[in-house]
Design a protein around this motif. Sequence first.
Motif, mmCIF file in Angstrom:
data_model
loop_
_atom_site.group_PDB
_atom_site.id
_atom_site.type_symbol
_atom_site.label_atom_id
_atom_site.label_comp_id
_atom_site.label_asym_id
_atom_site.label_seq_id
_atom_site.Cartn_x
_atom_site.Cartn_y
_atom_site.Cartn_z
ATOM 1 N N MET A 262 3.595 4.018 47.412
ATOM 2 C CA MET A 262 3.250 5.256 46.767
ATOM 3 C C MET A 262 3.408 6.319 47.316
ATOM 4 O O MET A 262 3.712 7.407 46.545
ATOM 5 C CB MET A 262 1.805 4.868 46.473
ATOM 6 N N GLU A 272 5.604 5.171 38.073
ATOM 7 C CA GLU A 272 4.739 4.528 37.097
ATOM 8 C C GLU A 272 4.410 3.025 37.140
ATOM 9 O O GLU A 272 3.204 2.623 36.730
ATOM 10 C CB GLU A 272 5.274 4.726 35.713
ATOM 11 N N GLU A 275 1.885 2.898 39.852
ATOM 12 C CA GLU A 275 0.358 3.247 39.385
ATOM 13 C C GLU A 275 -0.156 2.004 38.502
ATOM 14 O O GLU A 275 -1.569 1.697 38.454
ATOM 15 C CB GLU A 275 0.575 4.392 38.450
ATOM 16 N N HIS A 278 -1.868 -0.505 40.542
ATOM 17 C CA HIS A 278 -3.008 -0.087 41.461
ATOM 18 C C HIS A 278 -4.040 -0.993 41.227
ATOM 19 O O HIS A 278 -4.963 -1.231 42.008
ATOM 20 C CB HIS A 278 -3.162 1.589 41.045
ATOM 21 N N PRO A 286 -8.229 5.512 40.550
ATOM 22 C CA PRO A 286 -6.625 5.578 40.453
ATOM 23 C C PRO A 286 -6.262 7.170 39.945
ATOM 24 O O PRO A 286 -6.361 7.304 38.915
ATOM 25 C CB PRO A 286 -6.178 4.762 39.197
ATOM 26 N N LYS A 288 -4.666 11.188 41.147
ATOM 27 C CA LYS A 288 -3.912 12.200 41.925
ATOM 28 C C LYS A 288 -4.189 13.521 41.464
ATOM 29 O O LYS A 288 -4.458 13.774 40.160
ATOM 30 C CB LYS A 288 -2.434 11.674 41.787
ATOM 31 N N PHE A 300 -4.652 7.180 36.046
ATOM 32 C CA PHE A 300 -3.517 6.317 35.512
ATOM 33 C C PHE A 300 -4.133 4.770 35.704
ATOM 34 O O PHE A 300 -5.079 4.442 36.314
ATOM 35 C CB PHE A 300 -2.411 6.432 36.520
#
Length: 388
Positions: A262, A272, A275, A278, A286, A288, A300
């Motif tokens: 990541m 993507e 994510e 995750h 999840p 950022k 995400f």
Amino acid sequence: MLTTPEKDSSCPRCGGLIGDTRLEWEPHGGGISFSCLSCDYERRIPATGPSFWDDYPALWQLRIRWSGETVSLKEAALLRQFVPGFRRQSIAEVREFLGSASGWTVDELSEPSMRQIRQDAEDRGFQVEVGARGSDRPQVRLPRPGSGTAGYCVRLSPSFHERGFILATFGPEGGAVSIARGNSSRETVDVPSARGLRFLEEVTALEPLSIPDVSTLGLDGISLECLVQEARGNHRFFAWSPRPDKAPRQHGFVGALFRLAMDVARESGTVEYLEQLHMYVEDVLPAKVFEETPRRIRLFGMLSSTHAEALRSLFAGVRPGEPIVMDLSNLEGMGTLLHPLFARFHARTGRTVWRVSAPAARHLEEAGVSKDCLYEDLEQARAALLRG
């Protein structure tokens, strides 16, 4: 033992020098490959004697199908009776979790587990398809023995997403990470030395050459096949959705690789994909935060009610009146209990615009967010926010 080419070998086609040998790990026997540095000649020498993989029994893939295009309430109730991960959820939550899928596939099953799940499903009227583990797993090429390079890899077989792997290698020339999605998409990127050292410290503390298999198995998580190659030896272990409280070493190994990937991934498709994975690997929210102008917050994967407190804290960290771009372009779904949190955040004093995926748009509209604030394109969302 693997056979090896002679040290002074030359190309039988053109007489040129033979390059470095490469150890290939494969499900049913590996080998050594080498190629000419001058022409396109390449040769593979298969392993002789027992394969590194032969100590492990064949694994199985199982798919449960329902009668309609989506799972019914009755079928969701039946799944709760024998799927471990669904027993603590309501029928409505099971149905929402399965979404629009027409069936459910689970990989890496032992034969006894496969037979038990198949029997449980067929007894309740489900159609079941079973086959040996497919050959569609992305192939991993690890560093050759004796090269001074260590390799750490996890093959990823999630229930609802494409298979892939994360491979980290570290040697005299530094570190690199390869991230694969399926058999076609792959990104390889160098690892900054400080970040690589932190990863190696995490993994070394786990004593990776002795991490055991995790016997727990279910249907709604991720099957993990972990490979370790160090100067002291090779090791492979399996795990299914390891949790930090139940399987800390297995979870720690996979988590260290996942966080490293990541941190260094740059290509949008790779980011993507990670994510989306995750929810299988990490328990944290999840999210950022990008310190851009205007600031952007990205959510995400999947959001559940267990993320409510962390989501409240994230929203509380936004300054009063601050314009924000909420990026939900890779959000695949959320629990409806979270809708009021999104509604209150959107109603705050600062202006908010939303970049959305189709599932995110549906959830936000159900939460009362106007369609006029929803955008598919990031630049359009930014421009709308700046216009006020």
